[in-house]
Design a protein around this motif. Structure first.
Motif, PDB file in Angstrom:
ATOM      1  N   ARG A  31       0.831  -1.201   0.000  1.00 29.25           N
ATOM      2  CA  ARG A  31       0.000   0.000   0.000  1.00 29.25           C
ATOM      3  C   ARG A  31       0.868   1.255   0.000  1.00 29.25           C
ATOM      4  O   ARG A  31       0.665   2.161  -0.790  1.00 29.25           O
ATOM      5  CB  ARG A  31      -0.918   0.017   1.218  1.00 29.25           C
ATOM      6  CG  ARG A  31      -1.794   1.267   1.267  1.00 29.25           C
ATOM      7  CD  ARG A  31      -2.736   1.237   2.458  1.00 29.25           C
ATOM      8  NE  ARG A  31      -3.842   0.303   2.240  1.00 29.25           N
ATOM      9  CZ  ARG A  31      -4.871   0.521   1.411  1.00 29.25           C
ATOM     10  NH1 ARG A  31      -4.939   1.619   0.710  1.00 29.25           N
ATOM     11  NH2 ARG A  31      -5.815  -0.370   1.280  1.00 29.25           N
ATOM     12  N   HIS A  32       1.887   1.325   0.889  1.00 32.64           N
ATOM     13  CA  HIS A  32       2.633   2.579   1.078  1.00 32.64           C
ATOM     14  C   HIS A  32       3.970   2.615   0.349  1.00 32.64           C
ATOM     15  O   HIS A  32       4.568   3.663   0.271  1.00 32.64           O
ATOM     16  CB  HIS A  32       2.888   2.808   2.575  1.00 32.64           C
ATOM     17  CG  HIS A  32       1.640   2.928   3.361  1.00 32.64           C
ATOM     18  ND1 HIS A  32       1.225   1.941   4.256  1.00 32.64           N
ATOM     19  CD2 HIS A  32       0.687   3.872   3.395  1.00 32.64           C
ATOM     20  CE1 HIS A  32       0.071   2.315   4.808  1.00 32.64           C
ATOM     21  NE2 HIS A  32      -0.282   3.479   4.299  1.00 32.64           N
TER      22      HIS A  32
ATOM     23  N   ILE B   3       7.972   1.409   4.222  1.00 28.41           N
ATOM     24  CA  ILE B   3       7.505   1.254   5.604  1.00 28.41           C
ATOM     25  C   ILE B   3       8.686   1.132   6.550  1.00 28.41           C
ATOM     26  O   ILE B   3       9.807   0.830   6.133  1.00 28.41           O
ATOM     27  CB  ILE B   3       6.606   0.000   5.768  1.00 28.41           C
ATOM     28  CG1 ILE B   3       7.349  -1.241   5.281  1.00 28.41           C
ATOM     29  CG2 ILE B   3       5.295   0.180   5.047  1.00 28.41           C
ATOM     30  CD1 ILE B   3       6.657  -2.510   5.666  1.00 28.41           C
TER      31      ILE B   3
ATOM     32  N   GLU C 136      11.604  -0.603   1.344  1.00 22.51           N
ATOM     33  CA  GLU C 136      10.851   0.073   0.279  1.00 22.51           C
ATOM     34  C   GLU C 136      10.985  -0.698  -1.016  1.00 22.51           C
ATOM     35  O   GLU C 136      11.963  -1.419  -1.239  1.00 22.51           O
ATOM     36  CB  GLU C 136      11.382   1.501   0.090  1.00 22.51           C
ATOM     37  CG  GLU C 136      12.835   1.563  -0.337  1.00 22.51           C
ATOM     38  CD  GLU C 136      13.263   2.941  -0.787  1.00 22.51           C
ATOM     39  OE1 GLU C 136      12.505   3.911  -0.563  1.00 22.51           O
ATOM     40  OE2 GLU C 136      14.331   3.051  -1.366  1.00 22.51           O
TER      41      GLU C 136
ATOM     42  N   ASN D  19       9.919   3.936  -6.061  1.00 20.80           N
ATOM     43  CA  ASN D  19       8.787   4.590  -5.386  1.00 20.80           C
ATOM     44  C   ASN D  19       8.904   6.108  -5.561  1.00 20.80           C
ATOM     45  O   ASN D  19       9.989   6.632  -5.825  1.00 20.80           O
ATOM     46  CB  ASN D  19       8.770   4.205  -3.907  1.00 20.80           C
ATOM     47  CG  ASN D  19      10.012   4.686  -3.178  1.00 20.80           C
ATOM     48  OD1 ASN D  19      10.235   5.883  -3.008  1.00 20.80           O
ATOM     49  ND2 ASN D  19      10.825   3.745  -2.750  1.00 20.80           N
TER      50      ASN D  19
END
Lengths: 348, 166
Positions: free
Chosen positions: B38-39, B42, B125, B129
């Motif tokens: 999702r992110h 983290i 990660e 991103n």
């Protein structure tokens, strides 16, 4: 009248034969060093009383620090010694009022000082000075390398860009060595000589001299023509005979330079003489270009990188020669030859 | 089996124990992996980040097979607890790593947590991103002596290559 012209002719002939008497290399060096020391002492005696000057530092972290130093005696090196040992070991060049200044040259008036290292954001001046110093070291090594029977004359230390891959030194060797080509072993022994000089950590003492003194320093060179060209090559880029030349002494050798050199030989760490290329017949014999590669203590390379750079440094480096140099040197050799009669007449 | 002292000593054992048991471990990793998808960046403890890395990369390998593949869909369905992330996995993350064969994640260690447990933390990660980079590679100044020499060397090599081509 006829008597006078005959006397003058005789003087000139005898003078020229006196200069062509070969002094041994060690004696020549000793005499040059003596003239250098004399001039250095004279310049120091211009300030009999110690006067104070104020030096403002422009170093990151020490902006605006005021140092009170002695006029004509204190050098940027002594200013650095007032700070920490790191400044002394890492600084290669100084900027006095924006002008590049050798670390061992005395300061003559209140100014702003900044010390330059190899890791600055803009180390262009330092890189150029380092390249010049390595070329000067190469010249010195070549002068020392050969036996007393063979003469070695430094022609010039050309200003080469760092990106060209190697620093050069143009020399003329003895005519007996015209057929000699350096083997790998001889290049390695030259490198060893350079490493010994580096290990001795000799400082380069600069001295700004007027042209007559510069001529006197080099007056015992075996060939007047070489000496004149050597000097005028450095005179032409300023196009004036009144400028002071930067003369430097390292150990026993005295040489002229086109700009400031770094503080001491110990700043170089990796140093190798890579090649000696013959340039072809010139006015004074077979011209050769000796090339080398070097890196400072703070910028050492891994052996793989060093090998690649070294293989590039073995190739001949083209130096852009200005045509003005040759023209002016031709016109100026003639008037300077009679200048030499005054120092030599007392010998007769 | 024999209840020996050696069973209590864990020399050379690489499998980590997390949570209450193996099933709890998988559940925990599933939650962390969902958060990662999702992110895309983290912050967890070091051990958990290291464990999740393996599963994160395997999930991308499955996603590369495409959403029509039966097995890939089953895997995505199992591992992602929030079902709105399944289209994101197949449509965003899988195409991003099409050209790369492996190494889709990056782990960077950060200072210990400020709580009483002072746990060793890490940031995990997915590469590519949209956030600013975690660690910029410290490059020496372009104008230093050694970099100038190398620049000249590279230019000469390029020039020679061009001459060889001609």
């Amino acid at each position: 009248m006829a008597c006078r012209t005959i006397c003058q002719l005789l003087q000139r002939r005898l003078a020229s034969s006196a200069t062509s008497v070969r002094l041994s290399a060690a004696e020549v060096r000793g005499r040059r060093s003596a003239v250098f020391s004399r001039e250095q002492a004279r310049q120091r005696s211009l300030y009999p009383r110690t006067e104070k000057i104020e030096v403002t530092l422009q170093i990151p972290g020490l902006q605006g620090t005021l140092l009170v130093m002695n006029k004509g005696l204190s050098t940027p090196h002594s200013c650095a010694r007032h700070l920490t040992e790191w400044y002394v070991t890492s600084s290669a060049l100084a900027l006095v009022d924006g002008k590049p200044w050798s670390l061992h040259q005395p300061l003559t008036q209140s100014c702003s000082l900044s010390l330059l290292t190899f890791k600055d954001t803009d180390p262009l001046l330092v890189n150029q000075a380092y390249w010049r110093s390595c070329a000067a070291l190469l010249g010195q090594v070549l002068l020392d390398a050969f036996k007393e029977d063979f003469s070695v004359e430094l022609l010039r230390l050309p200003e080469v860009l760092v990106t060209s891959g190697a620093f050069c030194c143009d020399v003329v060797l003895d005519p007996q060595l015209d057929a000699w080509n350096p083997s790998e072993e001889s290049l390695r022994s030259l490198t060893r000589g350079a490493q010994q000089l580096i290990h001795r950590d000799l400082p380069w003492e600069p001295l700004e001299v007027a042209p007559p003194v510069a001529l006197e320093v080099f007056s015992h060179s075996s060939d007047t023509h070489l000496r004149c060209v050597f000097i005028h090559v450095y005179g032409t880029h300023t196009h004036s005979c009144l400028t002071l030349y930067l003369s430097l002494r390292c150990g026993d050798h005295v040489l002229l330079s086109g700009g400031p050199l770094v503080a001491r030989t110990g700043l170089c760490s990796q140093y190798e003489v890579t090649a000696i290329h013959p340039l072809g017949e010139g006015k004074w014999g077979l011209h050769r270009r000796a090339q080398g590669l070097s890196l400072p203590l703070q910028q050492q390379a891994h052996h793989t990188v060093w090998r690649k750079l070294r293989s590039r440094a073995e190739k001949l480096v083209e130096v852009p020669t200005g045509s003005t140099n040759e023209a002016i040197s031709d016109t100026l050799t003639l008037p300077s030859a009679p200048e030499q009669t005054p120092p030599h007449t007392p010998q007769q | 089996m024999r209840l020996t002292i050696q069973m209590l000593i864990s020399h050379g054992r690489v499998a980590r124990k997390m949570g209450l048991g193996p099933e709890s471990r998988i559940n925990m990793l599933r939650n962390i992996l969902t958060g990662l998808v999702r992110h895309e960046r983290i912050e967890t403890t070091r051990g958990r980040a290291d464990e999740v890395r393996f599963y994160a990369e395997k999930l991308i390998d499955y996603a590369k097979k495409g959403d029509t593949d039966e097995k890939a869909m089953k895997m995505a369905n199992f591992w992602l607890t929030e079902k709105d992330l399944i289209p994101k996995l197949f449509k965003v993350l899988a195409p991003r790593f099409e050209t790369q064969p492996k190494a889709y994640t990056r782990m960077a260690r950060i200072p210990n947590r400020e709580n009483l447990d002072k746990a060793a933390m890490a940031v995990l990660e997915y590469k590519g991103n949209p956030f600013p980079p975690l660690q910029t590679a410290k490059r020496d100044n372009e104008l230093t002596l050694i970099n100038q020499l190398l620049k000249g060397y590279r230019e000469q090599r390029a020039q020679q290559a061009r001459q060889d081509v001609l």
